[in-house]
Design an enzyme around this catalytic site. Structure first.
Site, PDB file in Angstrom:
ATOM      1  N   LYS A  35      -5.610 -10.336   3.999  1.00 50.15           N
ATOM      2  CA  LYS A  35      -6.362  -9.517   2.937  1.00 50.15           C
ATOM      3  C   LYS A  35      -5.785  -9.955   1.586  1.00 50.15           C
ATOM      4  O   LYS A  35      -4.765 -10.611   1.386  1.00 50.15           O
ATOM      5  CB  LYS A  35      -5.933  -8.190   3.327  1.00 50.15           C
ATOM      6  CG  LYS A  35      -4.274  -7.649   3.317  1.00 50.15           C
ATOM      7  CD  LYS A  35      -3.926  -6.447   3.754  1.00 50.15           C
ATOM      8  CE  LYS A  35      -2.510  -6.066   3.916  1.00 50.15           C
ATOM      9  NZ  LYS A  35      -2.171  -4.772   4.591  1.00 50.15           N
ATOM     10  N   TYR A 253       9.098  -9.278 -29.107  1.00 51.27           N
ATOM     11  CA  TYR A 253       8.589  -7.922 -29.646  1.00 51.27           C
ATOM     12  C   TYR A 253       9.682  -6.923 -29.290  1.00 51.27           C
ATOM     13  O   TYR A 253      10.359  -7.073 -28.197  1.00 51.27           O
ATOM     14  CB  TYR A 253       7.398  -7.721 -28.564  1.00 51.27           C
ATOM     15  CG  TYR A 253       6.113  -8.359 -29.103  1.00 51.27           C
ATOM     16  CD1 TYR A 253       5.623  -8.289 -30.300  1.00 51.27           C
ATOM     17  CD2 TYR A 253       5.474  -8.802 -28.083  1.00 51.27           C
ATOM     18  CE1 TYR A 253       4.337  -8.792 -30.601  1.00 51.27           C
ATOM     19  CE2 TYR A 253       4.064  -9.422 -28.237  1.00 51.27           C
ATOM     20  CZ  TYR A 253       3.710  -9.524 -29.510  1.00 51.27           C
ATOM     21  OH  TYR A 253       2.567 -10.068 -29.873  1.00 51.27           O
TER      22      TYR A 253
HETATM   23  C1  LIG Z   1      -0.805  -5.279   5.397  1.00 54.94           C
HETATM   24  C2  LIG Z   1      -0.901  -5.004   6.695  1.00 54.94           C
HETATM   25  C3  LIG Z   1      -0.248  -5.687   7.740  1.00 54.94           C
HETATM   26  C4  LIG Z   1       0.629  -6.814   7.253  1.00 54.94           C
HETATM   27  O1  LIG Z   1       2.073  -6.366   6.643  1.00 54.94           O
HETATM   28  P1  LIG Z   1       3.172  -7.318   6.308  1.00 54.94           P
HETATM   29  O2  LIG Z   1       4.251  -6.166   5.891  1.00 54.94           O
HETATM   30  O3  LIG Z   1       2.693  -8.049   5.291  1.00 54.94           O
HETATM   31  O4  LIG Z   1       3.397  -8.060   7.307  1.00 54.94           O
HETATM   32  C5  LIG Z   1      -0.187  -5.380   9.089  1.00 54.94           C
HETATM   33  N1  LIG Z   1      -0.821  -4.275   9.493  1.00 54.94           N
HETATM   34  C6  LIG Z   1      -1.676  -3.372   8.537  1.00 54.94           C
HETATM   35  C7  LIG Z   1      -2.369  -2.337   9.078  1.00 54.94           C
HETATM   36  C8  LIG Z   1      -1.706  -3.712   7.290  1.00 54.94           C
HETATM   37  O5  LIG Z   1      -2.458  -2.884   6.316  1.00 54.94           O
END
Ligand SMILES: *Cc1c(COP(=O)(O)O)cnc(C)c1O
Length: 358
Positions: A35, A253
């Site tokens: 994702k 800054y």
């Molecule tokens: C994002 C997500 C993962 C992956 O988690 P990580 O901590 O990056 O390994 C797995 N399951 C769900 C439901 C998620 O939303």
């Protein structure tokens, strides 16, 4: 030579990390969470290299990410959409052969409507139960009701998500595991998926049929010391200018940093306009060669100033300094900026050129 910041994406490292995760869980299947553009590393490229490595189960958050994954993967791998199905998305799921994750009663009704109106799901669907995180998922208490409702349309996967997987001793892990066992007993023979990256490191009890690691693929999270993950990317920015300053001068800054002795400063072409967090002001670091050079003064939109005194022999215009990579570990840099590796890599903007390396 371009003076843009760049992220060199190490596809071979990501594949190697996937194999490391798979070796930690020899009895089950290892999926991959891709994702958010594969946590900023490039969804199509990462999907393709992991499929070549043997991965057949991919997870995205949105259906449009699923379409992109399908284009990269070809027809066979399973692509789960974690955020679940929307009412008018049946044709999209069918055409891209996506597998919906049903997270609520509302989404279950959507699925039933799809199926009643002739919709077909080649790889079935997943039921996601919330076992204690209270974020997304069907409440654990609704499981018996669902077990009745799915008669004749059994899910192909039962899943849940851990709230505290990075804390081995946290009682929440065992608590969620118990709840999930009770739920899974209501769906005999349906495979279970529970572990994200942290869950993989929790050990065999947490692995079940299919794991869903994300951050570990990209070299982040809190792996055990012997796990040896490799960085998914090297983020680097070129030095634009080098200058010597005397004691009593200030930088950036707000003049938030003052020198108490002479220093050599180097100015890098990267800033919060590239997604490098402003919260790293006076806290983060870059490396030149293997020398650590602290960020001095505020991170501005296009520029960061570092104290390159210790790298005096290497610091000159055109040399690239590293902000994430082997010498600048992702989680350490993120933590100095008050955040986590996930946010740092997903936050990098398109102004950072992605360069793909095998
Ligand atoms: C994002 C997500 C993962 C992956 O988690 P990580 O901590 O990056 O390994 C797995 N399951 C769900 C439901 C998620 O939303």
């Amino acid at each position: 030579m371009s003076l843009r910041p760049r992220a060199r994406i190490h596809l071979n490292h990501i594949a190697e990390n996937w194999r490391t995760l798979q070796a930690a869980q020899p009895d089950g299947l290892t999926g991959a969470v891709i994702k958010a553009d594969a946590y900023g590393h490039g969804l199509p490229q990462v999907a393709e290299v992991l499929h070549d490595a043997g991965c057949d189960h991919f997870f995205v958050a949105h259906s449009f990410e699923g379409e992109s994954a399908r284009r990269a993967l070809g027809p066979n791998p399973v692509v789960y959409v974690l955020n679940g199905p929307g009412p008018y998305e049946e044709p999209l799921y069918r055409e891209a052969n996506l597998t919906p994750v049903v997270n609520s009663d509302h989404q279950f009704q959507t699925l039933v409507t799809w199926l009643q109106t002739g919709g077909k799901l080649k790889n079935g669907y997943a039921l996601h139960f919330d076992t204690g995180m209270n974020r997304l998922g069907i409440p654990a208490g609704d499981a018996p009701k669902l077990a009745e409702a799915v008669e004749g349309m059994l899910p192909s996967l039962i899943m849940s998500h851990l709230a505290c997987s990075e804390e081995h001793g946290n009682g929440m892990n065992a608590f969620q595991q118990e709840r999930l066992s009770a739920i899974s007993a209501l769906f005999p023979d349906v495979p279970v998926s529970f572990a994200n990256s942290g869950g993989v490191w929790l050990g065999q009890d947490y692995h079940h049929a299919l794991t869903r690691p994300g951050i570990a693929l990209y070299g982040g999270g809190m792996p055990p010391k012997d796990a040896k993950l490799l960085p998914g990317m090297t983020l680097e920015a070129p030095i634009l200018q080098v200058r010597s300053i005397e004691a009593g001068e200030s930088v950036g800054y707000g003049a938030t940093w003052q020198s108490s002795e002479p220093h050599l400063l180097a100015t890098l072409a990267i800033g919060y306009g590239d997604g490098f967090p402003r919260s790293a002001s006076n806290k983060g670091f870059a490396t030149i060669g293997t020398q650590r050079c602290p960020i001095v003064g505020r991170v501005s939109m296009d520029l960061i100033t570092i104290d390159a005194t210790s790298a005096r022999n290497l610091a000159r215009p055109g040399v690239f300094a590293q902000l994430i990579g082997l010498d600048a570990p992702l989680e350490e840099q993120a933590s100095l900026a008050g955040t986590i590796g996930y946010e740092l890599t997903t936050g990098l903007l398109p102004r950072v050129t992605r360069i793909y390396e095998d």
